[in-house]
Design a protein around this motif. Structure first.
Motif, PDB file in Angstrom:
ATOM      1  N   PHE A  56     -28.444 -35.658 -60.969  1.00  0.00           N
ATOM      2  CA  PHE A  56     -29.742 -36.044 -61.532  1.00  0.00           C
ATOM      3  C   PHE A  56     -29.665 -36.079 -63.055  1.00  0.00           C
ATOM      4  O   PHE A  56     -30.066 -37.058 -63.699  1.00  0.00           O
ATOM      5  CB  PHE A  56     -30.786 -35.035 -61.048  1.00  0.00           C
ATOM      6  N   ILE A  57     -29.102 -35.022 -63.625  1.00  0.00           N
ATOM      7  CA  ILE A  57     -28.958 -34.981 -65.083  1.00  0.00           C
ATOM      8  C   ILE A  57     -28.071 -36.127 -65.551  1.00  0.00           C
ATOM      9  O   ILE A  57     -28.390 -36.835 -66.514  1.00  0.00           O
ATOM     10  CB  ILE A  57     -28.347 -33.638 -65.521  1.00  0.00           C
ATOM     11  N   LEU A  58     -26.966 -36.325 -64.827  1.00  0.00           N
ATOM     12  CA  LEU A  58     -26.019 -37.361 -65.233  1.00  0.00           C
ATOM     13  C   LEU A  58     -26.670 -38.742 -65.190  1.00  0.00           C
ATOM     14  O   LEU A  58     -26.467 -39.565 -66.092  1.00  0.00           O
ATOM     15  CB  LEU A  58     -24.793 -37.323 -64.317  1.00  0.00           C
ATOM     16  N   SER A  59     -27.492 -38.979 -64.154  1.00  0.00           N
ATOM     17  CA  SER A  59     -28.116 -40.297 -64.067  1.00  0.00           C
ATOM     18  C   SER A  59     -29.059 -40.522 -65.246  1.00  0.00           C
ATOM     19  O   SER A  59     -29.123 -41.625 -65.800  1.00  0.00           O
ATOM     20  CB  SER A  59     -28.857 -40.450 -62.741  1.00  0.00           C
ATOM     21  N   MET A  60     -29.768 -39.463 -65.653  1.00  0.00           N
ATOM     22  CA  MET A  60     -30.651 -39.623 -66.817  1.00  0.00           C
ATOM     23  C   MET A  60     -29.830 -39.874 -68.073  1.00  0.00           C
ATOM     24  O   MET A  60     -30.182 -40.690 -68.926  1.00  0.00           O
ATOM     25  CB  MET A  60     -31.519 -38.374 -66.992  1.00  0.00           C
ATOM     26  N   PHE A  61     -28.712 -39.156 -68.168  1.00  0.00           N
ATOM     27  CA  PHE A  61     -27.826 -39.310 -69.324  1.00  0.00           C
ATOM     28  C   PHE A  61     -27.335 -40.751 -69.416  1.00  0.00           C
ATOM     29  O   PHE A  61     -27.405 -41.386 -70.474  1.00  0.00           O
ATOM     30  CB  PHE A  61     -26.645 -38.349 -69.148  1.00  0.00           C
ATOM     31  N   LEU A  62     -26.876 -41.291 -68.279  1.00  0.00           N
ATOM     32  CA  LEU A  62     -26.344 -42.652 -68.279  1.00  0.00           C
ATOM     33  C   LEU A  62     -27.433 -43.666 -68.592  1.00  0.00           C
ATOM     34  O   LEU A  62     -27.207 -44.652 -69.292  1.00  0.00           O
ATOM     35  CB  LEU A  62     -25.718 -42.974 -66.919  1.00  0.00           C
ATOM     36  N   LEU A  63     -28.621 -43.397 -68.058  1.00  0.00           N
ATOM     37  CA  LEU A  63     -29.741 -44.296 -68.319  1.00  0.00           C
ATOM     38  C   LEU A  63     -30.017 -44.420 -69.818  1.00  0.00           C
ATOM     39  O   LEU A  63     -30.294 -45.504 -70.326  1.00  0.00           O
ATOM     40  CB  LEU A  63     -30.957 -43.738 -67.598  1.00  0.00           C
ATOM     41  N   MET A  64     -29.906 -43.277 -70.512  1.00  0.00           N
ATOM     42  CA  MET A  64     -30.241 -43.295 -71.933  1.00  0.00           C
ATOM     43  C   MET A  64     -29.183 -43.993 -72.773  1.00  0.00           C
ATOM     44  O   MET A  64     -29.461 -44.400 -73.897  1.00  0.00           O
ATOM     45  CB  MET A  64     -30.399 -41.867 -72.439  1.00  0.00           C
ATOM     46  N   ILE A  65     -27.956 -44.105 -72.247  1.00  0.00           N
ATOM     47  CA  ILE A  65     -26.919 -44.733 -73.064  1.00  0.00           C
ATOM     48  C   ILE A  65     -26.492 -46.071 -72.484  1.00  0.00           C
ATOM     49  O   ILE A  65     -25.471 -46.616 -72.867  1.00  0.00           O
ATOM     50  CB  ILE A  65     -25.701 -43.805 -73.220  1.00  0.00           C
ATOM     51  N   ALA A  66     -27.285 -46.594 -71.548  1.00  0.00           N
ATOM     52  CA  ALA A  66     -26.922 -47.875 -70.935  1.00  0.00           C
ATOM     53  C   ALA A  66     -27.096 -48.999 -71.938  1.00  0.00           C
ATOM     54  O   ALA A  66     -28.050 -49.017 -72.702  1.00  0.00           O
ATOM     55  CB  ALA A  66     -27.784 -48.130 -69.703  1.00  0.00           C
ATOM     56  N   GLY A  67     -26.141 -49.930 -71.931  1.00  0.00           N
ATOM     57  CA  GLY A  67     -26.202 -51.034 -72.878  1.00  0.00           C
ATOM     58  C   GLY A  67     -26.650 -52.340 -72.261  1.00  0.00           C
ATOM     59  O   GLY A  67     -26.983 -53.274 -72.971  1.00  0.00           O
ATOM     60  N   ASN A  68     -26.610 -52.444 -70.942  1.00  0.00           N
ATOM     61  CA  ASN A  68     -27.189 -53.648 -70.341  1.00  0.00           C
ATOM     62  C   ASN A  68     -28.157 -53.246 -69.243  1.00  0.00           C
ATOM     63  O   ASN A  68     -28.121 -52.135 -68.722  1.00  0.00           O
ATOM     64  CB  ASN A  68     -26.116 -54.609 -69.825  1.00  0.00           C
ATOM     65  N   SER A  69     -29.046 -54.172 -68.909  1.00  0.00           N
ATOM     66  CA  SER A  69     -30.148 -53.756 -68.051  1.00  0.00           C
ATOM     67  C   SER A  69     -29.701 -53.568 -66.603  1.00  0.00           C
ATOM     68  O   SER A  69     -30.371 -52.873 -65.857  1.00  0.00           O
ATOM     69  CB  SER A  69     -31.312 -54.727 -68.144  1.00  0.00           C
ATOM     70  N   VAL A  70     -28.574 -54.155 -66.198  1.00  0.00           N
ATOM     71  CA  VAL A  70     -28.091 -53.896 -64.841  1.00  0.00           C
ATOM     72  C   VAL A  70     -27.683 -52.435 -64.705  1.00  0.00           C
ATOM     73  O   VAL A  70     -28.092 -51.732 -63.781  1.00  0.00           O
ATOM     74  CB  VAL A  70     -26.895 -54.811 -64.506  1.00  0.00           C
ATOM     75  N   PHE A  71     -26.907 -51.990 -65.656  1.00  0.00           N
ATOM     76  CA  PHE A  71     -26.469 -50.594 -65.677  1.00  0.00           C
ATOM     77  C   PHE A  71     -27.676 -49.666 -65.800  1.00  0.00           C
ATOM     78  O   PHE A  71     -27.780 -48.648 -65.098  1.00  0.00           O
ATOM     79  CB  PHE A  71     -25.492 -50.422 -66.841  1.00  0.00           C
ATOM     80  N   PHE A  72     -28.594 -50.037 -66.670  1.00  0.00           N
ATOM     81  CA  PHE A  72     -29.829 -49.264 -66.841  1.00  0.00           C
ATOM     82  C   PHE A  72     -30.547 -49.146 -65.513  1.00  0.00           C
ATOM     83  O   PHE A  72     -30.985 -48.071 -65.107  1.00  0.00           O
ATOM     84  CB  PHE A  72     -30.720 -49.967 -67.866  1.00  0.00           C
ATOM     85  N   TYR A  73     -30.633 -50.277 -64.819  1.00  0.00           N
ATOM     86  CA  TYR A  73     -31.362 -50.305 -63.551  1.00  0.00           C
ATOM     87  C   TYR A  73     -30.682 -49.413 -62.512  1.00  0.00           C
ATOM     88  O   TYR A  73     -31.346 -48.677 -61.782  1.00  0.00           O
ATOM     89  CB  TYR A  73     -31.439 -51.748 -63.052  1.00  0.00           C
ATOM     90  N   ILE A  74     -29.337 -49.488 -62.482  1.00  0.00           N
ATOM     91  CA  ILE A  74     -28.610 -48.664 -61.509  1.00  0.00           C
ATOM     92  C   ILE A  74     -28.852 -47.184 -61.792  1.00  0.00           C
ATOM     93  O   ILE A  74     -29.164 -46.395 -60.891  1.00  0.00           O
ATOM     94  CB  ILE A  74     -27.101 -48.988 -61.554  1.00  0.00           C
ATOM     95  N   ALA A  75     -28.752 -46.819 -63.082  1.00  0.00           N
ATOM     96  CA  ALA A  75     -28.978 -45.416 -63.442  1.00  0.00           C
ATOM     97  C   ALA A  75     -30.411 -45.005 -63.114  1.00  0.00           C
ATOM     98  O   ALA A  75     -30.670 -43.898 -62.636  1.00  0.00           O
ATOM     99  CB  ALA A  75     -28.684 -45.209 -64.921  1.00  0.00           C
ATOM    100  N   TRP A  76     -31.333 -45.905 -63.369  1.00  0.00           N
ATOM    101  CA  TRP A  76     -32.760 -45.639 -63.124  1.00  0.00           C
ATOM    102  C   TRP A  76     -33.005 -45.366 -61.648  1.00  0.00           C
ATOM    103  O   TRP A  76     -33.691 -44.414 -61.272  1.00  0.00           O
ATOM    104  CB  TRP A  76     -33.563 -46.849 -63.610  1.00  0.00           C
ATOM    105  N   GLU A  77     -32.431 -46.225 -60.806  1.00  0.00           N
ATOM    106  CA  GLU A  77     -32.586 -46.059 -59.364  1.00  0.00           C
ATOM    107  C   GLU A  77     -31.932 -44.762 -58.907  1.00  0.00           C
ATOM    108  O   GLU A  77     -32.498 -44.027 -58.098  1.00  0.00           O
ATOM    109  CB  GLU A  77     -31.938 -47.237 -58.633  1.00  0.00           C
ATOM    110  N   ALA A  78     -30.722 -44.504 -59.434  1.00  0.00           N
ATOM    111  CA  ALA A  78     -30.033 -43.275 -59.054  1.00  0.00           C
ATOM    112  C   ALA A  78     -30.903 -42.082 -59.401  1.00  0.00           C
ATOM    113  O   ALA A  78     -31.090 -41.157 -58.600  1.00  0.00           O
ATOM    114  CB  ALA A  78     -28.689 -43.191 -59.771  1.00  0.00           C
TER     115      ALA A  78
END
Lengths: 686, 218
Positions: A132-154
């Protein structure tokens, strides 16, 4: 799938080390799944290390890199699917919030999770917690919206599993279901926004330019993002999942959810609306401001009516998200009117309140966890007198309560003060309508502040003061030291950032400077110790430390004067007068319901309270065998919006199920047949 | 060789019409057997052709396996299932035969209509072979819809599979050997399982009418 790592820009691989550490923590939790205690301690300690690295990385980023972005790209062979990590100061700021909270929550968890040993799957819990923490971490440093979306869903899905972790309770499952439905509803809107982003610019790059998007589409995207992120943030019409899900989760998770998860929505708003879309019209800001005001006032109003500690805190989160949105809204209005100083100030206020709220709301949820750990209940009406049993916890809760009520010298005051300042400043700049809106929001914020104070007086007073209202409260013991250390860190930070706001304003200011190229602190009055006020509003500069000293001096002076005037008086130590009964007992105290009664009457138009008294008569009407008093308030949004919509949807679904899903193989074959024919027809005609 | 293939594709289509015109379950199996023989001939013709041209024996092996599985073993399995399932005289279809045959005609016309502009197969010419074999697939599906009993459903499924197999052959002039073999093995396993299921369903529900599965719905 081929993965290639490009490293572009400056080398700050501390972020990658933090990600790696979180991964190690997750794996450790799974490896040691059989050894509950070892697993819990090991994964939490690795988590703490990761948080330290993350905090260090983001601080370095904020204080060195002003405009550059770190970039790592993990390219996969699937088109558009690349793990594109880009870190600018805004990401770094949110990573800092996350890391600070994760550090203290992880210390706390070492003690808190001990009540799961041997009863629940601690390994699984820690694995989910870390991911859970890691997904939030990745969401905050995502550079494209696909990655952002994946982290968000996770993040959404993992937090759902954490919400229903204590799944044997029916209400937790219900809360989880509501949560996952609401969060997916919001995510659907986000997805549409991302798709629009791609269809106009042919790129998912968050840091790219949105110049190719026409104005009307931008407006639409703004609305979609507002609904999408608003659902996660828990703004008022979309908040209904929040007061259900936060109490259902284990306390360390609800601390993370309320402390930082709902802030990811704030991050998203700033990232996508402010940085990507660029502010287009004044009405964007006005909408955000209005949403913020509604959330602030109604959030705290509903918080006052709750008796469940964690529900109070959840509603209070809605209120604080509202305050952040007020700051954000003013900033949007100001930037749309090219009033950059005010915009920057409001943005600093919003960011600072985000950080502060992370500290004290995280802390409050941890305290609620401590109370639950010690007394096995979350109901205010079963607590009482805990200050004698758990003095350290009581002190912490007092600190957090003061901070959230914006009382000097804690940090809540500083950021709320900045929000007030930006609202005051906004009066001068906007047109007639905007002026009135600003004035109204100041009034609303004032009202919310007062209600929040009442709310936390209630929370602290009912649970910690007086006499214990149940056996569990009577038998409560102080919680393990690690839990207190975790909370103590947050309390210390609350006090520190209240006493020395200059440093923390500076951090937020660096972020704003890198986004807008404008520094606020240079234009602010006051120095190191001061929470500052803008030059234009003279005589409003404020320094919590000085105020504290002045208040202390005044109190001392007043006591001295009373002593001097009143002369000597005799002190007598004696029990409280008990109206002639034998002794005081806990039933003579104010209840949580009783405490909020005056407000229920004053705001009865909002609460629409109802009550029911059931008296079972005994031998005479003067000696009833039992009296039951029940009082309730009406949840407006649920009753007038969600329930009708839900009923309609379920009715239609039932109808469709009965007519379409008949259970006959032939019917299903016919569907396939028709689908094939239609596709062939499409092939011919298209 | 193209003439042989054209003729075979039309014969395959006719076999599907014949199947649709059948009334009894035993006749279904015979029609299916006939269709499979046609497919075996088709692969045989193509196999001989490729042997003479490039010296490949793959297609002939496929031909042998088709004869083994589709012409001999699957009809045998189906006959066994039919015998196991108690015979009952029931009307097996929803519409009468002429309407079903008309439906098949409509399907062929529709397929011609929708595929006639498809380019990329056979360099832009209208490929009658592909149209016939796609019609075969659709008629197989239509057959499944029109029959109530489990055996009819199984045969319809096999016809769909035949159609796909033939379409692939016509469109690509022979798929990779391993793919063909994989498909044939799949179909064999599917038939064995479906045969057992039909038997069990008959045991439990005293009928193999697929429509009665509706009763299971809560």
């Amino acid at each position: 799938m081929l993965l290639i790592i490009h490293n572009i820009g400056e080398h700050n691989s501390l972020f990658l080390i933090a990600i790696l550490l979180y991964l190690i923590a997750a794996v450790t939790a799974l490896i040691l799944i059989k050894h509950h205690k070892l697993c819990n301690i090991a994964s939490n300690i690795i988590c703490m290390a990761a948080a330290l690295v993350g905090a260090a990385a983001s601080l370095i980023k904020i204080f060195t890199g002003t405009t550059q972005t770190n970039s790592f790209i993990l390219q996969s062979t699937i088109p558009q699917l690349s793990m594109n990590i880009r870190i600018d100061t805004l990401s770094a700021f949110f990573v800092l919030c996350l890391s600070v909270l994760v550090f203290s929550v992880s210390i706390y968890s070492i003690g808190y999770i001990s009540h799961y040993y041997g009863k629940r799957n601690v390994g699984l819990f820690n694995f989910l917690y870390v991911s859970f923490i890691l997904s939030m971490f990745l969401l905050m440093i995502a550079g494209n919206s696909v990655f952002f979306y994946i982290a968000w869903e996770a993040m959404s899905i993992i937090s759902y599993f954490l919400v229903i972790f204590e799944s044997e309770r029916e209400e937790n499952l219900r809360a989880g279901k509501l949560y996952i439905i609401m969060t997916h509803l919001g995510t659907a809107f986000l997805l549409i926004g991302f798709m629009m982003m791609y269809s106009y610019t042919q790129s998912f790059d968050i840091f790219g330019s949105s110049a190719a998007i026409p104005a009307a589409a931008k407006n639409l995207m703004f609305v979609f993002f507002l609904i999408g992120f608003g659902t996660k943030a828990g703004v008022m019409p979309l908040h209904i999942w929040l007061p259900q899900a936060h109490p259902a989760a284990p306390s360390n998770v609800s601390a993370l959810m309320s402390g930082i998860m709902i802030k990811t929505a704030i991050y998203g708003m700033i990232r996508f609306m402010f940085c990507y879309l660029q502010i287009q019209d004044v009405w964007w800001g006005v909408v955000i401001l209005c949403v913020g005001i509604v959330s602030t006032v109604l959030g705290v109003a509903y918080a006052l009516m709750e008796h469940n500690i964690k529900k109070i805190l959840a509603f209070s989160s809605v209120e604080n998200i509202g305050i952040i949105l007020i700051g954000l809204g003013v900033s949007f209005i100001a930037f749309a009117q090219n009033n950059e100083f005010l915009g920057g100030l409001a943005l600093v206020a919003a960011l600072l309140h985000t950080f502060n709220h992370t500290l004290f709301k995280g802390g409050l949820f941890l305290s609620a966890g401590s109370i639950q750990y010690a007394t096995h209940t979350k109901e205010l009406d079963k607590l009482g007198g805990l200050i004698k049993k758990m003095p350290i916890t009581a002190l912490m809760v007092l600190c957090f309560s003061l901070a959230i009520s914006a009382v000097v010298p804690f940090n809540g005051f500083v950021s709320e003060w900045l929000v007030y300042q930006s609202l005051f400043l906004n009066i001068g700049y906007g047109g007639g309508g905007l002026n009135i809106l600003s004035i109204l929001s100041i009034a609303a914020l004032g009202l919310a502040g007062a209600l929040a104070a009442a709310c936390f007086v209630k929370l602290f007073g009912i649970s910690f003061l007086g006499l214990p209202r149940s056996d569990n409260a009577q038998k409560a013991k102080e919680v393990p030291a690690t839990m207190n250390i975790g909370m103590g860190m947050l309390a210390g930070l609350c006090l520190a950032s209240g006493l020395f706001p200059g440093f923390f304003i500076d951090i937020a200011d660096k972020v704003v400077r890198s986004l807008t190229g404008l520094s606020i602190t240079a234009n602010l009055q006051g120095g190191f110790l001061n929470a500052t006020a803008p030059l234009v509003v003279s005589g409003n500069s404020i320094a919590p430390l000085e105020i504290l000293i002045v208040i202390l001096a005044l109190i001392a002076g007043a006591l001295l004067i009373i002593r001097l005037i009143g002369g000597k008086y005799i002190e007598r130590k004696y029990g409280t007068w008990d109206c002639g009964f034998e002794a005081l007992n806990s039933r003579m105290q104010y209840t949580a319901t009783g405490f909020s009664k005056p407000l229920r009457i004053v705001f009865s138009i909002l609460y629409r309270p109802g009550r029911k008294v059931e008296i079972e008569e005994g031998i005479s009407s003067y000696f009833p065998t039992s009296i039951k008093y029940k009082v309730w308030t009406e949840p407006i949004f649920e009753k007038y919006f969600y329930n009708p919509v839900l009923n309609m949807v379920s009715k239609i679904s039932l109808k469709i199920i009965n007519t379409v899903q008949t259970g006959s193989i032939h019917a299903y074959l016919i569907y396939i047949f028709i689908a094939v024919l239609t596709l062939m027809l499409y092939n011919r005609l298209a | 060789m193209s003439n042989y293939l054209d003729a075979l594709s039309v014969l395959l289509l006719i076999s599907a019409f014949v199947l649709m015109g059948n009334k009894r379950t035993n006749a279904y199996i015979k029609s299916f057997k006939m269709q499979s023989i046609l497919i075996a001939i088709l692969t045989g013709v193509m196999g001989i052709n490729s042997l003479l041209k490039d010296g490949h024996v793959d297609m002939l092996v496929v031909c042998a396996v088709v004869i083994g599985i589709k012409v001999i073993y699957i009809p045998y399995l189906l006959n066994k299932t039919c015998k196991n399932v108690a015979y009952r005289v029931e009307k097996d279809f929803y519409f009468n035969i002429p309407i079903l045959i008309l439906g098949c005609c409509f399907i062929v016309v529709f397929t011609y209509f929708s595929l006639s502009t498809t380019t990329g197969i056979n360099s832009g010419n209208i490929n009658m072979q592909v149209i016939n074999s796609v019609s075969l697939i659709l008629i197989g599906l239509f057959f499944m819809i029109s029959r109530k009993k489990a055996i009819g459903l199984i045969i319809g499924f096999l016809v769909i599979e035949n159609g796909i197999f033939v379409t692939a052959l016509f469109a690509t002039q022979g798929m990779p050997f391993i793919v063909d073999m994989g498909i044939l093995m799949d179909i064999l396993v599917a038939v064995i399982i479906m045969g057992m299921m039909a038997f069990r369903i008959d045991e439990k529900f005293v009928s193999t009418d697929g429509n009665k599965i509706k009763d299971l719905r809560g």
